[in-house]
Design a protein around this motif. Structure first.
Motif: not given
Lengths: 443, 161
Positions: A339-340, A342-343, A345-346, A406, A410, B1-2, B5, B12, B149, B152-153
């Protein structure tokens, strides 16, 4: 006495009281001071008539007898009042006009023959009181404070004014009230401005709506209104440039040039604008819709997209059903990492994974705890290392074309992170008993 | 950083939590993985229901479609076949009533056809006018993408063996 008798014939309660009233002053030629007293008497008796008489015509809540007294007392021109008083014929009519004025502001309920006879007679200072009471009644719904404060000066000026002017004042006050009232709904829904709005072009719309309004407002004030209402509308038109039907809570829209201005088409236009606004928003949501123009094609695209998403959900749930579920807690931890990711970025905390069962990811969310540990069987001793190798994810299915950006992100990040995390956690044996308080998800 | 999230109460995260919970419930009883198609099919259905339900609960009935979904699920759970049949029948009658596609396209309401289709897709869309329908569609799309999403994960994680 002729006119007197005529008017008297038309209402009986009036007749008796008025006869008594008229007779008394006529009998005595009183000096000016005495006239005041007798005027008060008269007013009081009139008030009694009003209170005891027919409620519909006379006793509106504004027609309380004490008010009559006060109004008469405040009269500057008592001598002029005395004049018609002694010339008693017109007095009763004018006195009764009090109630006429006050009730006419309300609902024109006083449509009696009395009203006609009163209107016919000339105006005299009783207008002062009438105007005052009328103003109070007319603006009672709106801003009565204004009228009362202004009534003294109206009382002064009202002496010499005639009936039509009084009505004009009333109307202008009505308009002022409505103006005030309209200004509030005007501020509210400004979120729907027409892009091509033009103030000058609104004139036609305003005329129409104003004319409608004057038609409605013109009824209670009588026939002296036309001029007054037009004046009021003129003022309004200059002040308010966007108006719709005032008493209702419509969304105010500016009419564009060359477009119809009745309420139906305006509402239609508002609807259409809303719809196109939402279509634009949807265009951003649905990928690949930027080049598409036109509502029909857009909607087709949207429909296809929604259908594809729903199919994906079904496919994935089928996949989840078929997959052999290994309910490792680490999966959920991985999930959080994913989930981290998914955008793309670490997160910072990923490198601070230590050997403790907790996965402090550097975030302290209050919520999002996974209560998985409760339901997880403790026999999941499956070595984690096995998972590391197989962790390279192939893209799941053919649906990723919908999310091209996406998927690859991932996988790359997942690889690196997961390997790191797994390498650290390998020596541990996961009992599946990670304390819930320490498994935190930041999603 | 988004920042999205990091929001612990984002859609989510809520959905993920609920869905995983449901998944564990579904998968927990069976310690042995059964491979009979029927069971798989049953599980599939349950998982699908769980996904929709958890998404609807995450939205928490702020939206018409989520309320409609929850209602549908509840009534289905009570009287399974009857209600769903009735609902499907009602939907079908609506679509057959609007079967003159070409006519509708050329009418004043150009979007009549697609609007009908969209109404079928979006749960609870039958009772909405176009304006609200588009609103709901936008939110529904957003939630569906989130759902996809996450699922799928999870599927990827599970498929690592």
């Amino acid at each position: 006495m002729g006119t007197w008798d005529n008017s008297m014939d038309q209402s009986d309660p009036f007749e008796s009281a008025l006869s008594s009233m008229v007779s008394s002053p006529a009998a005595s030629n009183v000096p000016v001071s005495g006239e005041n007293v007798m005027m008060r008497e008269l007013i009081g008796k009139l008030g009694n008539i009003c209170s005891s008489g027919d409620a519909s015509c006379y006793t509106t809540p504004l027609n309380s007898p004490p008010r009559f007294d006060l109004s008469m007392v405040n009269l500057p021109n008592r001598s002029s009042l005395a004049a018609p008083f002694s010339a008693d014929p017109g007095f009763a009519e004018r006195a009764a006009r009090f109630s006429c004025f006050s009730s006419s502001g309300n609902s024109g309920g006083f449509n009696d023959p009395l009203m006609d006879s009163f209107k016919l007679s000339g105006n005299q200072p009783i207008n002062v009181d009438g105007s005052q009471s009328n103003k109070n009644s007319g603006s009672d719904k709106k801003n009565s404070g204004v009228s009362r404060s202004s009534s003294p000066e109206n009382a002064e000026s009202g002496v010499s004014k005639d009936e039509s002017s009084v009505f004009q004042q009333i109307q202008s006050q009505n308009d002022a009230g409505t103006r005030k009232r309209k200004s509030t709904p005007r501020e509210k829904p400004k979120e729907i401005p027409s892009p091509a709005a033009d103030d000058a072009k609104v004139a036609s719309e305003n005329e129409e709506s104003n004319s409608k309004r004057s038609r409605r407002n013109g009824a209670p004030a009588g026939n002296g209104n036309a001029k007054g209402s037009n004046d009021g509308n003129e003022k309004q038109r200059k002040e308010n440039s966007k108006l719709l039907e005032p008493p209702k809570d419509y969304i105010h829209v500016r009419a564009r040039r060359g477009q119809a201005t009745d309420s139906h088409s305006l509402a239609e236009r508002v609807r259409r604008e809303k719809i196109s606004e939402r279509m634009k928003f949807l265009q951003d949501l649905v990928p690949g819709c930027n080049k598409v123009t036109g509502k029909a094609v857009m909607l087709d695209e949207i429909i296809n997209y929604v259908q594809s998403l729903q199919r994906q959900v079904e496919f994935l749930s089928m996949k989840l059903a078929t997959v052999n579920p290994r309910m490792d807690v680490n999966m959920e931890a991985l999930l959080s990492k994913d989930m981290f990711q998914s955008r793309g970025q670490l997160p910072h905390g990923i490198y601070s994974i230590d050997s403790s069962p907790a996965f402090p990811y550097g975030y302290q969310p209050q919520q999002g705890l996974l209560p998985l540990t409760n339901g997880i069987p403790n026999t999941t001793e499956t070595p984690f290392s096995m998972k590391t190798q197989g962790f390279l994810l192939p893209s799941v299915d053919g649906f990723t074309d919908a999310h091209p950006q996406v998927g690859p992100m991932w996988e790359d990040d997942l690889q690196s992170i997961v390997q790191m995390g797994f390498a650290q956690n390998q020596p541990q044996s996961y009992q599946g008993s990670i304390p819930t308080g320490q498994v935190k998800l930041e999603l | 950083m988004d920042l999205q999230n990091l929001n612990p109460s984002s859609l989510k995260s809520r959905f993920t939590a609920r869905f995983l919970r449901a998944l564990t419930e579904i998968n927990a009883p069976k310690t042995i993985s059964s491979s009979s198609p029927r069971e798989i099919f049953q599980r599939y259905r349950r998982i699908k229901v769980a996904a929709d339900k958890s998404m609807a609960y995450s939205v928490r009935s702020r939206r018409i479609w989520s309320r409609a979904t929850l209602w549908r699920l509840r009534t289905r759970s009570r009287s399974r076949r009857l209600v769903s049949f009735g609902r499907r029948a009602s939907v079908k009658t609506r679509t057959t009533a609007s079967h003159g596609k070409e006519n509708k396209e050329h009418h004043g309401a150009v979007l009549g056809v697609q609007a009908e289709e969209l109404r079928e897709l979006v749960p609870g869309g039958e009772a909405m006018d176009l304006c609200n329908l588009l609103d709901e569609t936008a939110h529904y799309i957003k939630c569906l993408t989130t759902q996809v999403q996450v699922m799928r994960t999870i599927a990827n994680l599970y498929s690592i063996e």
